[in-house]
Design a protein around this motif. Structure first.
Motif, short mmCIF file in Angstrom:
data_model
loop_
_atom_site.label_atom_id
_atom_site.label_comp_id
_atom_site.label_asym_id
_atom_site.label_seq_id
_atom_site.Cartn_x
_atom_site.Cartn_y
_atom_site.Cartn_z
N LYS A 75 0.94 -1.40 -0.10
CA LYS A 75 0.04 -0.26 -0.04
C LYS A 75 0.67 1.65 -0.16
O LYS A 75 0.22 2.10 -1.05
CB LYS A 75 -0.68 -0.04 1.26
N GLU A 76 2.13 1.29 0.51
CA GLU A 76 2.78 2.18 0.76
C GLU A 76 3.62 2.84 -0.62
O GLU A 76 5.22 2.86 -0.40
CB GLU A 76 3.45 2.68 2.22
N CYS A 77 3.35 1.35 -1.81
CA CYS A 77 5.09 1.30 -2.75
C CYS A 77 4.87 3.28 -3.35
O CYS A 77 5.72 3.40 -3.67
CB CYS A 77 3.93 0.62 -3.50
N VAL A 94 14.32 4.48 1.21
CA VAL A 94 14.01 3.21 2.23
C VAL A 94 12.93 3.92 3.02
O VAL A 94 12.80 5.23 3.09
CB VAL A 94 15.50 3.08 3.22
N HIS A 95 12.12 2.84 3.41
CA HIS A 95 11.13 3.35 4.48
C HIS A 95 10.94 2.35 5.75
O HIS A 95 10.32 1.14 5.19
CB HIS A 95 9.49 3.31 3.53
N THR A 96 11.04 2.82 6.80
CA THR A 96 11.37 1.75 7.57
C THR A 96 10.31 1.96 8.97
O THR A 96 9.87 3.33 9.17
CB THR A 96 12.57 1.41 8.47
N HIS A 97 9.93 1.17 9.77
CA HIS A 97 8.92 1.75 10.71
C HIS A 97 10.38 1.55 11.89
O HIS A 97 9.57 0.73 12.78
CB HIS A 97 8.01 0.36 10.98
N ALA A 98 11.66 2.11 12.22
CA ALA A 98 12.17 2.03 12.80
C ALA A 98 12.28 2.46 14.13
O ALA A 98 11.89 3.70 14.52
CB ALA A 98 13.52 3.17 12.35
N LYS A 159 4.74 9.38 14.26
CA LYS A 159 4.01 8.62 14.79
C LYS A 159 3.38 6.76 13.23
O LYS A 159 3.07 6.33 13.84
CB LYS A 159 2.78 9.18 14.29
N HIS A 160 4.70 6.96 12.83
CA HIS A 160 5.01 6.33 11.98
C HIS A 160 6.57 5.45 11.75
O HIS A 160 6.95 4.30 11.81
CB HIS A 160 4.26 6.49 10.57
N GLY A 161 7.49 6.30 11.32
CA GLY A 161 8.75 5.85 11.15
C GLY A 161 9.86 6.69 10.65
O GLY A 161 9.70 7.73 10.91
ZN ZN Z 1 4.73 3.00 7.12
#
Ligand code: ZN
Length: 242
Positions: A75-77, A94-98, A159-161
């Protein structure tokens, strides 16, 4: 670069992020620009970063259609599609929930150059994407995120990453890793007291050039790739420890 090399980088970058502890079960991803201009190479939904293999990749078009691979895209492409569309010099995002990045973002205080990692931003605060704390699931939100990131190496998504980009897979991954480490260090310092011992702007700029040229980012990335390979060879998981 060939499409085969881009695919290999998409697998390798995912493993490196897992080795750095940025896995969040099956969420978070790295994307590599397709050298033929067709879109991005990214893992299919449902797999953890350390589980990514060549046959678990998708080629997703800039219209978010899966051109190669199975199923629907993440969904987050749109994060990657719009960041890489807006920043032609970037080849990986890069997208992460670090966890440390999320915890630090919740404080809503400037990121200080307390460490080498913190000097990545050269004494400037890290950008923040404030449009939503929910999923970046539309092209419009992706565009706003790309604008918030601008030319910075990485940005917090409160609130996300986090989101990061780079001219190479090594740079994009390391930007994400260094941001999360800088956040972790400031959280620790802040928990112990008032953090006052940090670089001024001039030292932070000098440290950014000294500590984080492309060669250093590549060296750190190669270490993470080796660490991931040894973990996978041992049959273990390198995602976030319990
Ligand atoms: Zn995300």
């Amino acid at each position: 670069m060939t499409p085969a090399q881009a695919r290999r980088l998409a697998v390798e970058a995912s493993h490196a992020l897992a080795a750095a502890g940025q896995g969040d079960m099956v969420w978070g991803h790295a994307a590599v620009r397709d050298p033929d201009g067709r879109g991005i190479w990214i893992k299919a939904p449902g797999w953890g970063l350390e589980e990514v293999r060549d046959d678990r990749l998708q080629l997703v078009s800039y219209e978010a259609e899966v051109l190669i691979g199975d199923g629907t895209p993440h969904k987050e492409c749109h994060i990657h599609l719009e960041v890489l569309r807006a920043h032609p010099q970037a080849h990986c995002s890069v997208h992460t929930h670090a966890e440390s990045a999320i915890a630090f973002a919740a404080l809503d205080v400037p990121l200080l150059p307390l460490s080498h990692e913190g000097a990545l931003f050269g004494g400037e605060d890290v950008p923040r994407f404030r449009e939503t704390g929910g999923l970046v699931s539309t092209p419009e939100l992706g565009e706003k995120l790309a604008t918030a990131l601008g030319e910075a190496p990485a940005a917090l998504m409160p609130k996300h990453g986090l989101v990061a980009a780079g001219s190479t897979a090594a740079a994009a991954v390391m930007h994400a890793v260094l941001l999360d480490s800088a956040c972790a260090i400031q959280l620790r310092a802040r928990a112990a007291g008032q953090a006052v011992g940090h670089s001024d702007a001039a030292e932070a700029r000098a440290k950014r050039a000294q500590c984080w040229p492309g060669s250093q980012l590549e060296a750190g990335y190669r270490y993470l790739v080796r660490k991931a390979a040894s973990t996978l060879a041992a049959g273990g998981s390198s995602s976030r420890p319990a």
